[in-house]
Design a protein around this motif. Structure first.
Motif, short mmCIF file in Angstrom:
data_model
loop_
_atom_site.label_atom_id
_atom_site.label_comp_id
_atom_site.label_asym_id
_atom_site.label_seq_id
_atom_site.Cartn_x
_atom_site.Cartn_y
_atom_site.Cartn_z
N ARG A 232 0.83 -1.20 0.00
CA ARG A 232 0.00 0.00 0.00
C ARG A 232 0.87 1.26 0.00
NH1 ARG A 232 -2.19 -1.68 4.71
NH2 ARG A 232 -2.03 0.48 5.50
N PHE A 233 0.42 2.27 -0.72
CA PHE A 233 1.20 3.50 -0.84
C PHE A 233 1.29 4.22 0.50
CE2 PHE A 233 2.19 7.80 -2.37
CZ PHE A 233 3.19 7.50 -3.30
N ASP A 234 0.23 4.14 1.29
CA ASP A 234 0.26 4.85 2.57
C ASP A 234 1.09 4.11 3.62
OD1 ASP A 234 -1.37 2.70 3.06
OD2 ASP A 234 -3.16 3.85 3.55
N ALA A 235 1.62 2.94 3.25
CA ALA A 235 2.44 2.18 4.20
C ALA A 235 3.87 2.00 3.69
CB ALA A 235 1.80 0.81 4.44
N LEU A 236 4.25 2.79 2.66
CA LEU A 236 5.55 2.56 2.04
C LEU A 236 6.72 2.82 2.99
CD1 LEU A 236 7.11 5.45 1.06
CD2 LEU A 236 5.11 5.54 -0.39
N HIS A 237 6.53 3.78 3.97
CA HIS A 237 7.62 4.06 4.90
C HIS A 237 7.99 2.85 5.74
CE1 HIS A 237 6.10 8.13 3.95
NE2 HIS A 237 7.39 8.47 4.06
N ASP A 238 7.03 2.01 6.00
CA ASP A 238 7.29 0.82 6.80
C ASP A 238 8.21 -0.16 6.09
OD1 ASP A 238 5.57 1.85 8.71
OD2 ASP A 238 3.81 0.80 7.90
N HIS A 239 8.21 -0.10 4.78
CA HIS A 239 9.00 -1.06 4.00
C HIS A 239 10.36 -0.50 3.60
CE1 HIS A 239 5.54 -3.76 3.54
NE2 HIS A 239 4.82 -2.65 3.40
N MET A 240 10.57 0.79 3.84
CA MET A 240 11.84 1.41 3.45
C MET A 240 12.99 0.99 4.36
SD MET A 240 10.38 5.17 2.46
CE MET A 240 11.98 5.94 2.44
N THR A 241 12.68 0.45 5.50
CA THR A 241 13.74 0.04 6.43
C THR A 241 14.48 -1.20 5.95
OG1 THR A 241 12.15 -1.26 7.71
CG2 THR A 241 12.51 1.03 8.39
N ALA A 242 13.83 -1.98 5.06
CA ALA A 242 14.42 -3.26 4.67
C ALA A 242 14.96 -3.27 3.24
CB ALA A 242 13.37 -4.37 4.81
N VAL A 243 14.86 -2.13 2.53
CA VAL A 243 15.30 -2.12 1.13
C VAL A 243 16.67 -1.45 1.00
CG1 VAL A 243 12.92 -2.09 0.32
CG2 VAL A 243 14.18 0.07 0.55
N ASP A 244 17.33 -1.72 -0.12
CA ASP A 244 18.64 -1.12 -0.38
C ASP A 244 18.55 0.03 -1.38
OD1 ASP A 244 20.31 -3.17 1.09
OD2 ASP A 244 19.28 -4.47 -0.35
N ILE A 245 17.60 -0.09 -2.30
CA ILE A 245 17.47 0.89 -3.39
C ILE A 245 16.02 1.33 -3.50
CG2 ILE A 245 17.78 1.26 -5.88
CD1 ILE A 245 19.75 -1.19 -5.76
N ILE A 246 15.82 2.62 -3.69
CA ILE A 246 14.48 3.15 -3.93
C ILE A 246 14.48 3.86 -5.28
CG2 ILE A 246 12.69 4.76 -3.18
CD1 ILE A 246 13.70 4.41 -0.31
N ILE A 247 13.56 3.46 -6.13
CA ILE A 247 13.35 4.16 -7.41
C ILE A 247 12.01 4.87 -7.30
CG2 ILE A 247 13.08 3.92 -9.90
CD1 ILE A 247 14.40 1.16 -9.65
N THR A 248 12.02 6.16 -7.48
CA THR A 248 10.77 6.89 -7.37
C THR A 248 10.51 7.72 -8.62
OG1 THR A 248 9.54 8.52 -6.07
CG2 THR A 248 11.94 8.71 -6.04
N ALA A 249 9.35 7.53 -9.21
CA ALA A 249 8.96 8.24 -10.44
C ALA A 249 7.45 8.35 -10.48
CB ALA A 249 9.49 7.51 -11.67
N THR A 250 6.90 9.03 -9.51
CA THR A 250 5.45 9.19 -9.46
C THR A 250 5.05 10.47 -10.19
OG1 THR A 250 5.29 10.56 -7.46
CG2 THR A 250 5.55 8.17 -7.15
N ALA A 251 3.75 10.69 -10.29
CA ALA A 251 3.23 11.90 -10.94
C ALA A 251 2.82 12.94 -9.91
CB ALA A 251 2.04 11.55 -11.83
N ALA A 252 3.31 12.80 -8.69
CA ALA A 252 2.94 13.72 -7.61
C ALA A 252 3.46 15.13 -7.92
CB ALA A 252 3.52 13.23 -6.30
N THR A 253 2.73 16.14 -7.44
CA THR A 253 3.13 17.54 -7.66
C THR A 253 3.88 18.10 -6.47
OG1 THR A 253 0.96 18.26 -6.85
CG2 THR A 253 1.21 17.95 -9.24
N HIS A 254 4.15 17.27 -5.49
CA HIS A 254 4.85 17.70 -4.28
C HIS A 254 5.79 16.57 -3.84
CE1 HIS A 254 2.29 14.92 -2.03
NE2 HIS A 254 1.29 15.38 -2.77
N TYR A 255 6.67 16.88 -2.88
CA TYR A 255 7.57 15.85 -2.37
C TYR A 255 6.77 14.76 -1.64
CZ TYR A 255 11.25 19.35 -3.09
OH TYR A 255 12.10 20.27 -3.62
#
Length: 441
Positions: A232-255
């Motif tokens: 889930r997108f609203d739970a992505l921070h919970d999964h960032m602790t276990a990853v090595d690489i993050i690729i981000t390319a969303t269409a968001a207009t803010h950080y």
């Protein structure tokens, strides 16, 4: 026997038109058969990739050969001849050689120095050879071209250093982690760029892929491609602790990733470093994130800077490759030039010998009963006359053979002496001999 090439590529034709002249590997024998059916085209190799389609042919008449190939391509793409001509380029005789050598070396590719084209040229030649559609000239040309492609990649670094955004990201990640085996990547967004980057990372050793997107359906579809899982997108921070690489390319207009978010993540990671590739425009990650110890953040401009720097390096290596190609062109041209003149020289000498024997026999008949010694003297004298008479034309022809006009001088000499040079039989036999040899290997 003359070399010609007709084709189109990513620079001369849009993808929509290139698709019309794209030949599958399974269909190549059918096309080779039709192109060589009436004897105008004596040998043929078809190179068809996503970025180019080219017909390499050995023909007995340049104009007739080019007309035959253009007519066939027009039928294949079902378009007007004039429309097709807008996209085609043509190389004949000497110009075919440097073109193929540059193609196989990656100098004519969309991505300078790419390596895939070498294998594609090898496969195109292999199919044509196995089908019996080549001859001695094409066999020698393609064998040397493949050797040139290998030499360029061995003696230069033209295929090193990433020159695409996605590959640059992979190279940077590999440097940061000293290898990608067993690493985990989190993909934020399900667009083409993030998909392509994730694809390259997985191909280079990344083991696990986690995808998060505001559309759960898209996230699941992308995760499925890599055997990964969607979160889930609203739970992505919970999964960032276990990853090595993050690729981000969303269409968001803010950080979507702020400094305070990553500070909390890094505290939970106990300082374990993380690589963030922000290829979104507008950016997804606050630049202040890069200030956090252990965080390696690159946005699209920084990646583009890496790409530009690497491209400059490849261009330097391309200059070295051009020198190698020039050396190889000279060697092949010398060989090809001799193929033009050797049968003509042999035919000229045969004609001289026929005349000598005929006139010598007349002399013997008129002289009546002469000794064997006298016959030998006459034979030696006439042989010397013929050799001296033909010496200058033969030497001059060999000299002109090493120029771009060699074939013209060859034809002129054939016409002046009314020589019958068995081109078709000679090259057919040579082709058959070579194809048997390839089959034996």
């Amino acid at each position: 026997m003359y070399l010609v090439t007709i084709g189109l590529n990513h620079r001369t034709a849009p993808v929509g038109f290139r698709e019309k002249l794209s030949f599958t590997e399974d269909s190549l024998p059918k096309h080779l058969d039709k192109l060589t059916a009436n004897g105008i085209v004596r040998g043929c190799v078809i190179l068809s990739t996503c970025n180019r389609t080219e017909i390499y042919a050995a023909v007995l008449d340049v104009d007739k050969g080019l007309t035959k190939i253009r007519e066939y391509l027009t039928k294949c793409c079902r378009c007007d001849r004039s429309e097709l001509n807008n996209y085609l380029y043509t190389y004949t005789l000497f110009d075919v050689i440097p073109h193929l050598f540059r193609v196989v070396s990656g100098l004519d590719s969309m991505i300078l120095g790419e390596t895939q084209i070498l294998g594609q040229v090898k496969k195109a030649y292999q199919v044509a050879c196995e089908y019996g559609a080549t001859n001695r000239v094409l066999n020698t040309l393609f064998q040397q071209a493949i050797a040139v492609g290998k030499r360029v990649r061995t003696e230069t670094m033209i295929n090193r250093n990433a020159v695409s955004i996605s590959y640059a990201a992979v190279e940077l990640a590999r440097q940061i982690f000293e290898g990608l085996d067993g690493r985990t990547v989190l993909v934020l967004g399900a667009g083409k760029m993030s998909e392509l980057t994730a694809k390259h990372l997985v191909a280079n050793g990344v083991e696990s892929v986690i995808v998060s997107n505001r559309s759960a359906v898209k996230a699941e579809a992308l995760a499925k491609q890599f055997g990964g899982r969607a979160v889930r997108f609203d739970a992505l921070h919970d999964h960032m602790t276990a990853v090595d690489i993050i690729i981000t390319a969303t269409a968001a207009t803010h950080y979507i990733l702020e400094k305070q978010d990553l500070e909390k993540v890094m505290q939970m990671r106990s300082g374990k470093k993380i690589f963030i590739i922000d290829i979104a425009v507008p950016r997804d990650v606050n630049p202040a994130v890069a200030e956090i110890p252990g965080v390696n953040l690159f946005d699209i401009d920084e990646l583009q800077h890496v790409v530009d720097k690497n491209l400059d390096e490849r261009k330097k290596e391309a200059n070295k490759a051009e020198k190698i190609i020039k050396e190889e062109i000279d060697e092949f041209w010398k060989w090809l030039s001799m193929q033009f003149v050797t049968p003509t020289i042999a035919s000229l000498k045969n004609r001289g010998e026929e005349i000598r024997q005929k006139e010598m026999q007349k002399a013997y008949n008129r002289l009546g009963n002469i000794t064997e010694r006298e016959k030998k003297i006459i034979s030696s004298m006439t042989n010397s006359i013929v050799n001296q008479l033909l010496h200058d034309p033969v030497m001059e022809l060999k000299k002109y053979a090493l120029t771009k006009q060699g074939h013209l001088y060859t034809e002129i000499l054939q016409n002046l002496f009314n020589l019958d040079v068995p081109k078709e039989k000679q090259f057919a036999a040579q082709s058959q001999e070579h194809n048997h040899a390839v089959g034996d290997e």
